[in-house]
Write a protein that holds these residues in place. Structure first.
Motif, short mmCIF file in Angstrom:
data_model
loop_
_atom_site.label_atom_id
_atom_site.label_comp_id
_atom_site.label_asym_id
_atom_site.label_seq_id
_atom_site.Cartn_x
_atom_site.Cartn_y
_atom_site.Cartn_z
N PRO A 61 -17.71 16.02 56.16
CA PRO A 61 -16.78 16.52 55.13
C PRO A 61 -15.37 15.97 55.32
N THR A 63 -11.27 16.76 54.61
CA THR A 63 -10.44 17.96 54.57
C THR A 63 -8.99 17.57 54.85
N PRO A 94 -14.84 19.70 60.63
CA PRO A 94 -15.70 18.88 59.78
C PRO A 94 -16.99 18.44 60.47
N GLN A 98 -20.75 19.52 59.17
CA GLN A 98 -21.74 18.49 58.87
C GLN A 98 -23.05 18.74 59.63
N ASN A 128 -21.65 14.47 49.54
CA ASN A 128 -20.25 14.42 49.99
C ASN A 128 -19.63 15.79 49.80
N THR A 129 -18.96 16.27 50.81
CA THR A 129 -18.34 17.59 50.73
C THR A 129 -16.87 17.51 51.14
N ASP A 130 -16.12 18.49 50.70
CA ASP A 130 -14.71 18.61 51.07
C ASP A 130 -14.43 20.06 51.41
N ILE A 147 -15.96 25.17 49.98
CA ILE A 147 -16.41 23.78 50.14
C ILE A 147 -16.86 23.24 48.79
N ALA A 149 -18.97 20.33 46.81
CA ALA A 149 -20.09 19.45 47.11
C ALA A 149 -20.35 18.52 45.94
#
Length: 199
Positions: A61, A63, A94, A98, A128-130, A147, A149
């Protein structure tokens, strides 16, 4: 022939001895107590979730810098950040998220195959994530995890779907054990939702 070491004047010797004692005391205090290390868990036992046989890669991720650490973070009503003393995560947030996301997919048997990038597989899609929030909200006394996605086609690079996932869990005491337990519970809710959503 004997050579004598030079002698310090009587007025300087006590000063140097005092200085050495002060430095020794400072060095002794630098050790401090080692922070307690906490980990995050991967949800399991929520039942197998039917899905595609796609091969998925889960990227680490992204961030903001403040969350890219192993510190347990508290946000006050003004938005200022502080850290829970005496506590730390087992890895950077992160990296932990993950790893637990991949494990949650594996526990659910949601996709054909799931792994981190760089493992010599040809994925169909990439997740993909944040991480927007991963902290204790001091004003409400809750753990907040948010989060976003995105599922991206590996060949096309196009975003197929995107969604924001969030959870809030009462934190109780804002200490190492209370804060990390609440954040772990909030993250577990988010991970299950992401796994059920992805297909």
């Amino acid at each position: 022939m004997t050579i004598e070491a030079p002698r310090l004047p009587a007025t300087k010797a006590p000063r140097i001895a005092t200085l050495m004692l002060a430095v020794a005391a400072m060095l002794a205090g630098c050790g401090g107590s080692t922070p307690t290390t906490f980990d995050l868990s991967a949800p399991s036992g929520f039942g197998k979730v039917g899905g595609s046989r796609a091969v998925m890669v889960v990227a680490e991720p992204t961030t903001v810098q403040a969350l890219d650490s192993d510190r347990v973070i508290v946000r006050d009503s003004s938005g200022a950040l502080s850290f829970v003393g005496g506590a730390q995560w087992a890895d950077r947030i992160p990296a932990l998220v993950q790893a637990r996301l991949i494990q949650t997919f594996e526990n659910a048997s949601r996709v054909g195959s799931v792994s981190a990038p760089g493992q010599r597989i040809q994925p169909d899609v990439q997740l993909n994530t944040d991480i927007r929030s991963f902290n204790i909200d001091a004003a409400s006394g809750t753990a907040v995890v948010e989060i976003t996605a995105r599922i991206v086609g590996d060949q096309s690079g196009k975003i197929q779907r995107a969604r924001l996932f969030s959870a809030r869990v009462p934190a109780g005491a804002v200490d190492g054990a209370g804060a990390t337990h609440a954040l772990d519970r909030a993250l577990s809710q988010v991970l299950v939702e992401i796994v059920r959503w992805a297909r």
